[in-house]
Write a protein that holds these residues in place. Structure first.
Motif, short mmCIF file in Angstrom:
data_model
loop_
_atom_site.label_atom_id
_atom_site.label_comp_id
_atom_site.label_asym_id
_atom_site.label_seq_id
_atom_site.Cartn_x
_atom_site.Cartn_y
_atom_site.Cartn_z
N VAL A 121 -7.97 8.70 0.50
CA VAL A 121 -6.94 7.96 0.33
C VAL A 121 -6.82 6.95 1.62
O VAL A 121 -7.24 7.38 2.65
CB VAL A 121 -5.60 8.97 0.18
CG1 VAL A 121 -4.37 7.92 0.18
CG2 VAL A 121 -5.69 9.79 -0.81
N THR A 122 -6.82 5.82 1.39
CA THR A 122 -6.55 4.62 2.39
C THR A 122 -5.27 4.35 2.79
O THR A 122 -4.61 3.96 1.57
CB THR A 122 -7.49 3.58 1.84
OG1 THR A 122 -8.89 3.91 1.46
CG2 THR A 122 -7.34 2.22 3.12
N GLY A 123 -4.92 4.47 3.70
CA GLY A 123 -3.69 4.00 4.27
C GLY A 123 -3.43 2.57 4.70
O GLY A 123 -4.26 1.86 4.67
N ALA A 124 -2.10 2.38 5.18
CA ALA A 124 -1.79 0.71 5.46
C ALA A 124 -2.51 0.34 6.68
O ALA A 124 -3.03 -0.96 6.58
CB ALA A 124 -0.38 0.80 5.52
N VAL B 100 0.43 -9.68 5.33
CA VAL B 100 1.37 -8.75 5.62
C VAL B 100 1.09 -7.42 4.89
O VAL B 100 1.08 -7.40 3.68
CB VAL B 100 3.09 -9.11 5.42
CG1 VAL B 100 3.99 -7.88 5.65
CG2 VAL B 100 3.18 -10.42 6.30
N ILE B 101 0.70 -6.36 5.60
CA ILE B 101 0.37 -4.94 4.95
C ILE B 101 1.63 -4.01 5.09
O ILE B 101 2.17 -3.81 6.17
CB ILE B 101 -0.86 -4.36 5.77
CG1 ILE B 101 -1.92 -5.48 5.98
CG2 ILE B 101 -1.17 -3.22 4.83
CD1 ILE B 101 -2.44 -6.21 4.78
N ALA B 102 2.37 -3.57 4.02
CA ALA B 102 3.56 -3.01 4.06
C ALA B 102 3.56 -1.76 3.09
O ALA B 102 3.00 -1.76 1.97
CB ALA B 102 4.74 -3.71 3.82
N THR B 103 4.32 -0.70 3.46
CA THR B 103 4.48 0.25 2.74
C THR B 103 5.65 0.08 1.75
O THR B 103 6.40 -0.77 2.15
CB THR B 103 4.61 1.73 3.49
OG1 THR B 103 5.62 1.47 4.31
CG2 THR B 103 3.26 2.01 4.35
N PRO B 104 5.88 0.83 0.49
CA PRO B 104 7.05 0.44 -0.33
C PRO B 104 8.14 0.57 0.29
O PRO B 104 8.47 1.68 1.16
CB PRO B 104 6.87 1.45 -1.42
CG PRO B 104 5.27 1.79 -1.56
CD PRO B 104 4.87 1.77 0.06
N VAL C 79 0.77 -1.15 0.07
CA VAL C 79 -0.04 0.06 -0.11
C VAL C 79 0.81 1.16 -0.12
O VAL C 79 1.72 1.32 0.95
CB VAL C 79 -1.00 -0.04 1.35
CG1 VAL C 79 -1.94 1.28 1.31
CG2 VAL C 79 -1.77 -1.32 1.22
N PRO C 80 0.78 2.13 -0.94
CA PRO C 80 1.69 3.40 -1.07
C PRO C 80 1.69 4.30 0.20
O PRO C 80 2.49 4.97 0.50
CB PRO C 80 1.46 4.14 -2.43
CG PRO C 80 0.65 2.77 -3.16
CD PRO C 80 -0.01 1.92 -2.17
N ARG C 81 0.34 4.31 0.87
CA ARG C 81 0.34 5.45 1.78
C ARG C 81 0.37 4.70 3.24
O ARG C 81 -0.36 3.62 3.22
CB ARG C 81 -1.02 6.12 1.65
CG ARG C 81 -1.15 6.84 0.16
CD ARG C 81 -0.15 7.95 -0.14
NE ARG C 81 -0.41 8.41 -1.50
CZ ARG C 81 -0.66 9.53 -1.79
NH1 ARG C 81 -0.92 10.23 -0.86
NH2 ARG C 81 -0.79 9.89 -3.10
N ARG C 82 0.97 5.40 4.03
CA ARG C 82 0.95 5.00 5.29
C ARG C 82 -0.22 5.80 6.21
O ARG C 82 -0.81 6.70 5.69
CB ARG C 82 2.16 5.28 6.08
CG ARG C 82 2.73 6.71 6.22
CD ARG C 82 3.81 6.99 7.01
NE ARG C 82 4.03 8.50 7.16
CZ ARG C 82 4.86 9.25 6.23
NH1 ARG C 82 5.43 8.53 5.29
NH2 ARG C 82 5.15 10.40 6.52
#
Length: 667
Positions: A451-454, A489-493, A389-392
């Motif tokens: 926008v939806t975050g991690a 596992v939900i991770a930002t880039p 997910v690009p946004r935290r």
């Protein structure tokens, strides 16, 4: 100093003139200054030592660059005031490199030396001297002993040019390679093999990675390949004492290999035979302090100056690396297509025509049925699932639920965000809560996600797959590894952990957030992040799947589907040549108050053919001008801007101007 009175000083008998770089980062003072070495400091005043001198009536720090028999200065020379330490921390080859880097980036030598030499830690110096005295050891530069035997070819045999690369390194030659890593590649082991081959050839190596997670993996791989005590890590995260101890070990020649983050790009390795960088597209490789050098460019400059080998590796390939290949400066090291297809996971876009025919909502759904099915199948097979997910955060941007007007702070007009499901909206700029927010357009008080975050994604997927462990990896807590059983596992880039045995599925969500950025490198950066996540999945034959929620016709998506970073880099470079953007040309940005920017450009004698682009607004009341020249005139551009900055600092211009050559972002 001793108790010698100032009036009784006399110069040293041999080479009484010291050329000193004073630590005063003013452009018009960017040159060595001559001082006399007093006789009582003769032994301690060695080239490379830290000194203190009187400059413009003040006592300032400096580096002693060299000793000379006479000076070209016709006036009276002042004496060195103090030798801070007789430790020659500045190696001659590093001083030469620092000068070249300063000239390339229109900066001053003092600024570069501040990056190249870590701050002194007196206790560490005393410990090393005491340890050597107690052991009656050999001189500090005695070296680490006999080099090991050349390593096995290992995983490099998967690349047709890989074995030849290792043979050249072990034979003391200087090959230059751009390496495109295969999916699932154990890149730290490949770098360790290349370093071991270099050490077996009797030379040293410097390897730079983006962050401490990568550094830990490379540290473990090198420990296995070289054995204990043959390399050190250099990173700002080590702390002053450990960092300085590692630096001195390299400076004394006690270890032949230095690895680290960008702090290691100037590491004083003797007889350097290899410089290497992993994932050169990561913006962490760009130094945020003046003169803003990039680790890749520093290492490539070092390879050129010291006739060393160079290795630029990654899953993705930057346009700068592609330029090295197309100009013949480096050779590409890639696997054949059959090997790539066998190693890569099955990659599917969720926005192409066949998927839209089966799932019309896939064009707008955040988690289309294809992605949901891939995650479900992997979990049923007791395999972990990675969701990028690009946004935290939770909901980093919200809007009015009625009229869709973006929610802004009533105090500073900053964007509002929701920190949690029950939290009150807060401004991302000033931090004020807006618990009683009402839409200024329609008066509505309900908010919806823009926008939806991690963290919100983890919450939604936890409800969709009850009973499945959900882990998050991002800014607050970055995971290194996760177990191989079923789990989400939900991770930002950049924060994706390695799963034991690889992920059964990787879902690349919110592709629009990466592809629609107003940035020259948006497509390149999107592909880099996707490839890094997809590389952690199992091969397709072992059940690995990757779903990218994007239109399959887009060039970055096509490169991902085919796992062909070289094709995309060549396309990017061709487009930039046509449009006149870096790296096909050289650009410099000049940022500051409008009057100051105009003043500097008026003073600069720009090379023939230079184009001025702008101005465009920058932060605050500042503006930005871009100067574009052909690559052949890059040195002339940097010299002209540095000279103009020197004119302004000499006349004590009030408003500072920021100069950046080849900035990462242009807009």
């Amino acid at each position: 100093m001793t108790g010698t009175r100032r009036s009784d000083r006399r110069p040293a008998d041999g080479s009484p003139v010291a050329r000193v770089c004073v630590d005063v980062p003013l452009a018009h003072l960017d040159r060595p200054f001559d001082y006399l070495v007093p006789a009582e400091l003769d032994a301690a005043a060695v080239p490379g030592a830290r000194v203190k001198v009187r400059f413009a009536g003040q006592l300032v720090d400096g580096w002693l660059l060299e000793r000379a028999d006479d000076s070209g200065h016709t006036g009276r020379l002042a004496y060195l005031e103090k030798v801070v330490s007789p430790e020659p921390v500045l190696a001659p080859e590093v001083a030469r490199l620092a000068r070249v880097v300063a000239d390339r980036y229109a900066g001053s030598l003092a600024d570069v030396l501040r990056l190249a030499v870590p701050p002194r830690h007196a206790r560490v110096e005393k410990e090393l001297v005491a340890r050597a005295a107690e052991a009656g050891a050999a001189p500090p530069d005695a070296g680490p002993g006999q080099p090991p035997a050349p390593p096995e070819v290992g995983g490099w045999r998967d690349y047709p040019a890989g074995p030849a690369l290792l043979r050249a390194l072990a034979g003391g030659r200087a090959p230059r390679a751009v390496w495109s890593a295969l999916p699932g590649e154990d890149w730290p082991a490949r770098y360790a093999e290349a370093v071991a081959a270099t050490v077996a050839g009797g030379r040293g190596a410097v390897v730079v990675v983006a962050d401490n997670r990568d550094l830990d993996r490379l540290d473990a791989a090198l420990g296995a390949a070289l054995g204990p005590g043959r390399h050190v890590c250099l990173s700002a995260a080590l702390g002053p004492a450990r960092r300085y101890r590692a630096f001195l070990s390299a400076r004394h020649g006690a270890v032949p290999v230095v690895i680290g983050t960008r702090a290691a790009m100037f590491a004083p390795v003797s007889r350097i035979g290899l410089v290497a960088i992993w994932d050169d597209g990561d913006d962490l490789h760009a130094e945020p302090r003046a003169p803003y050098p990039h680790a890749r460019e520093v290492l490539l400059t070092r390879a050129q100056l010291d006739d060393a080998a160079a290795l630029v590796g990654g899953y993705a390939r930057t346009a700068e690396a592609q330029l090295l290949v197309e100009t013949g400066w480096a050779r590409e090291v890639v696997a054949d297509r059959a090997t790539v297809r066998a190693r890569m996971p099955a990659i599917t876009p969720a926005g192409d025509d066949p998927q839209l025919a089966r799932d019309p909502a896939a064009a707008s759904a955040r988690l289309p049925s294809l992605a949901w099915t891939a995650a479900r199948d992997a979990l049923r097979a007791d395999l972990p699932v990675l969701v990028q997910v690009p946004r935290r955060g939770y909901l980093p941007a919200v809007a009015c639920a009625g009229c869709r007007t973006p929610a802004r702070c009533p105090y500073c007009a900053g964007p509002l965000a929701l920190p949690s499901a029950t939290g009150a909206p807060a401004c991302r700029w000033c931090g004020r809560l807006a618990a009683a927010y009402a839409c200024p357009n329609c008066g509505g008080r309900r908010l919806r996600a823009s926008v939806t975050g991690a963290r919100r994604t983890a919450e939604e997927l936890g409800r969709a797959f009850p009973g499945v462990p959900v882990r998050t990896s991002g800014r607050e807590e970055v995971l290194t590894t996760v177990p191989g059983g079923a789990g989400l596992v939900i991770a930002t880039p950049g924060a994706e952990p390695v799963a034991d045995g690889g992920y059964g599925a990787a879902l690349l969500l919110d592709s629009w957030a990466l592809l629609t950025r107003a940035d020259l490198r948006a497509g390149e950066e999107a592909l880099r992040r996707w490839l890094a996540a997809a590389a952690l999945a199992r091969p397709g034959a072992a059940g690995g799947r990757v779903v990218v929620v994007a239109d399959g016709g887009l060039a970055p998506v096509q490169a991902l589907l085919r796992w062909d970073a070289g094709w995309f880099a060549a396309r990017e470079l061709a487009e930039r040549r046509e449009l006149g953007f870096p790296p096909a040309v050289r650009m410099a940005s000049v940022t500051g108050p409008p009057a100051a920017v105009a003043d500097l450009l008026a003073e600069a004698r720009l090379p023939e053919g230079a184009e001025l682009l702008g101005p465009v607004p920058a932060d605050g009341d500042r503006e930005r001008m871009l100067v574009r020249v052909p690559r052949a005139r890059a040195a002339a551009l940097a010299g002209a801007l540095h000279s103009a900055a020197g004119v302004r600092t000499a006349r004590k211009a009030a408003d500072p101007v920021r100069l950046q050559v080849d900035p990462l972002t242009l807009f």
